[in-house]
Design a protein around this motif. Structure first.
Motif: not given
Length: 803
Positions: A614-625
């Motif tokens: 749900n967080n990724l769906l809301k922001k559409e772009i997220a940081m990972y590594k």
């Protein structure tokens, strides 16, 4: 009759308390042989085990039955002393005093000379030494025989098998040469069906090495003779063998052709167990004597059947009638005595209380507890004959469980009277009488104490799970308690609730606590509370501590607490000190009932997975590594793959990439987004040169990582268990280390829950495997699935009965 034992004065009138016994005919041959060998023999009277009596002083106490007992199972109902004692079946005399043995029990031991000094002598010329049956330890006469070691060394050189041809033989004895020796035998003649037949009565066979076999009527009697050393010894052996008394059998009973357990030689019948050699004073052996009685009786019966003549005289008819009447009176008297004894026994059984029988059943350790309950209930049902039956509470609970599992099976068992089940209306009344109230259920805790009283420590490891569910507001009146129901009820924690003035008092949520075993499939709800909205964090923390203490008091060991990521639950964590402070993860508290153990805290892993989606769906772009994970790649995958005839991600639908409010709560949709099949599909279209998937490498890696993490934290089968050092254990440990403050694929609260949960999974796996002794831990038991399934079933049941 006096006791047979020499010197014993029992039975001669000196005492009225003497008890005399004979050997029973029904005992085994081994016991009879012990009677024959143990009893000292008298010179004036031969010993007959069926006639000679021996007093109780010569038997051990365990061989004598002095009382008569009336038994009911293993319980002695009545015990009375016997007027006449009896012997057990394995009894034989063993006690004989040394001062009662007379002098004529001395034995003669023949001391043989060496062959060169002995020559040919008669048995009367041999030297004898008298040795008393109880030799004096100081003046004991002993003499050892020294000489050659083999039989052939004892034989004089001049004596050989050829020289035995011409020795003197008694009348009717014949000589016969054999391949390895000679045979001396005595024949008797007889007739059978007008044919003259000859039978061997006695025989002596001597081999080349002068070993011999002496027989009487085919019975080996070699033990009564010594080894011959010369021709004269052989002559003496034949004379002695010829003079030994032999059972003549039963003669002149020719009208009987066949008889079981007997054989006929000539005109004589012999029993199969004929003792061959007669005892002094007997004309015929005991076995043949019994055979004679039976043969004569059968012969008389045969003659009686063949007799044809006038009717019986009136005197004979009257005699027989009187005899039958006398026998009938004896039988009637015996039957009346048995009826009287049975009536007395029946009275004793009726007077014996049910309590005695219940104690006997309860004392039997081999019967399971539930089977004991069934037996005792069946006995009560039989006694009451099904009317006015009062069922035990434990049995009513078992009956209720059977009815819930299968109403048809319940009706069938009750109709066939397989077990005593109460009427369904009785169960309904019973349920209405059970107090149903919010708070901790004392009845459940009492049953848990019974269940886990004798369990091992590894079987008592449980986790505490709690969750809230929304219910419909409704106020009802309970006629049994005369109270209104449907208001907020925190039970013993109601005093800690701070209610605002004019705030609604109707409950719209239900908080449920459940325990789940880590070593079995056992799950059990233990408490429920009626709340308005979510329960406050402070009250929730007190409930958790109180629940852990109650469970520890019934021999259960709480090792973890599981909840979802609701704000009030995080508030309860904060009250208990759980969270992340200054980069340090605090994931456990000291057990309030045992300071040597800890209680770990977990967030429901499927709930965390939904929060990440749900967080990724809301922001559409997220940081990972340090890179970017883009939700647009999942949308592009669905758009491209749905247009293809052969799909790379066939389970991916529009509800996965663009879920509605209800689809966002479905765990399976989140798990299918973060799956290996979706990651492989991203890789496939990227390598095919599709421009929409350019730069999707990190999104593919993130998808595979979340998939592996969810599989490692949700194992439910043996092969999916965790143990220190395993591959899945390493997956959890590596992901925990990879979490960075720069990552944004989850909310801050979700990151706290994730770090606490993963740390607790790692530490509890080590404790259970290293301390408790588990081979592996199933992490699927550390979530809320069982509680959610139970709540779903409850609402389905309530909906079904309301239709």
């Amino acid at each position: 009759m006096a006791c047979y034992i020499p010197g014993c004065k029992s039975g001669n009138g000196t005492s009225s308390k003497d008890h005399l016994f004979t050997c029973s005919k029904s005992v085994s041959e081994e016991i009879k042989e012990r009677w024959r060998t143990n009893v000292p023999k008298r010179k004036d009277k031969p010993f007959d085990i069926s006639k000679c009596k021996i007093c109780h002083l010569h038997f051990e106490e365990n061989f004598i039955i002095k009382t008569s007992k009336v038994m009911l199972g293993t319980e002695i109902m009545k015990e009375e002393p016997r007027k006449k004692w009896q012997l057990t079946k394995d009894a034989y005399p063993t006690i004989f005093s040394s001062n009662i043995v007379p002098q004529y029990f001395d034995k003669k031991i023949i001391v043989r000379k060496p062959p060169k000094e002995r020559g040919i002598e008669t048995a009367a010329q041999k030297q004898t030494v008298l040795v008393h049956s109880e030799p004096d330890p100081v003046n004991t006469i002993s003499k050892s025989v020294s000489g050659p070691e083999t039989i052939t060394d004892l034989i004089e050189p001049k004596t050989s098998i050829e020289m035995l041809r011409n020795i003197a033989r008694p009348e009717n004895w014949v000589f016969q040469e054999k391949e390895n020796g000679v045979l001396f035998c005595k024949f008797i003649d007889g007739t059978l069906d007008n044919l003259l037949l000859y039978y061997v009565e006695r025989s002596l066979e001597i081999n080349e090495d002068f070993s011999f076999v002496a027989k009487m009527k085919s019975v080996d009697v070699s033990a009564q003779f010594e080894q011959p050393a010369s021709e004269q010894d052989v002559v003496l052996m034949i004379e002695r063998l010829s003079s030994l008394p032999i059972c003549p059998g039963v003669q002149n009973v020719n009208m009987i052709k066949n008889w079981p357990s007997a054989r006929k030689l000539g005109i004589s019948w012999f029993s199969e167990s004929c003792s061959t050699e007669l005892v002094v004073g007997e004309n015929i052996c005991k076995q043949c004597s019994k055979l004679k009685y039976e043969l004569l009786k059968e012969a008389a019966r045969s003659l009686k059947q063949k007799r044809v003549g006038a009717p019986k005289p009136l005197t004979d008819v009257l005699f027989l009638a009187r005899k039958k009447v006398k026998v009938a009176k004896v039988q009637v008297r015996r039957l009346k005595k048995k009826v009287h004894e049975m009536a007395k026994l029946q009275d004793q059984l009726q007077k014996s209380s049910m309590k005695t029988l219940e104690e006997a059943i309860q004392a039997e350790d081999s019967i399971p507890s539930q089977m004991k309950l069934t037996i005792l209930t069946s006995l009560k049902y039989a006694k009451s004959k099904g009317k006015g039956m009062r069922y035990d509470s434990d049995w009513l609970l078992q009956a209720l469980l059977i009815k819930i599992r299968s109403p048809k099976g319940y009706r069938q068992l009750r109709a066939d009277e397989v077990i005593p089940l109460p009427h369904p209306n009785h169960l309904t009344q019973y349920l209405r009488g059970i107090p149903c109230q919010f708070g901790f259920n004392d009845f459940i805790f009492a049953e848990l104490e019974k269940q886990f009283r004798d369990k091992l420590g590894r079987d008592c490891q449980i986790v505490l799970v709690f969750d809230e569910v929304k219910v419909q507001e409704a106020i009802t009146f309970d006629k049994s308690t005369l109270k209104f129901q449907g208001f907020i009820d925190y039970a013993e924690f109601t005093g800690d609730l701070k209610v605002k003035p004019n705030a609604p008092k109707e409950a719209d949520h239900c908080l449920v606590f459940m325990i789940q075993s880590l070593n079995s499939k056992m799950t059990q709800p233990i408490a429920s509370f009626a709340t308005r909205g979510a329960a406050p964090g402070g009250i929730l923390a007190k409930m958790i501590v109180s629940c852990i203490t109650r469970l520890e008091n019934v021999n259960l060991q709480v090792v973890g607490v599981v909840c979802d990521g609701a704000a009030t639950n995080k508030s309860a964590w904060k009250e208990l000190g759980i969270g992340v402070k200054d980069g340090a993860v605090i994931n456990k508290i000291t057990n309030p009932a045992d300071e040597s153990r800890n209680v770990f805290f977990f967030t429901d892993v499927p709930h965390v997975l939904k929060c990440i989606r749900n967080n990724l769906l809301k922001k559409e772009i997220a940081m990972y590594k340090g890179g970017i994970v883009n939700w647009a790649f999942y949308k592009a995958l669905y758009d491209v793959d749905s247009q293809s005839d052969i799909r790379a991600a066939p389970k991916l639908t529009l509800q996965h990439v663009n879920p509605g409010p209800f689809q966002k709560m479905v765990v399976s949709h989140a798990a299918q987004i973060f799956s290996n099949s979706v990651a492989s599909a991203l890789k496939f279209y990227r390598e095919c040169g599709n421009p929409f998937f350019k730069g999707s490498e990190l999104t593919e890696e993130f998808t595979r990582t979340i998939n592996d993490l969810f599989d490692a934290c949700n194992g439910r089968r043996i092969g999916q268990g965790l143990k220190p050092g395993s591959d899945k254990f390493k997956v959890i440990s590596d992901f925990l280390k990879s979490i960075s403050d720069e990552d944004t694929y989850a909310a801050e609260v979700t990151f706290v829950s994730l770090r606490v949960t993963l740390t607790s999974i790692i530490e509890i796996t080590g404790d259970l495997c290293d301390v408790v002794g588990y081979e592996y831990v199933l992490p699927g038991k550390l979530n809320q699935d069982k509680l959610e399934v139970w709540l779903t079933n409850i609402f389905s049941y309530l909906h079904a009965i309301s239709i």
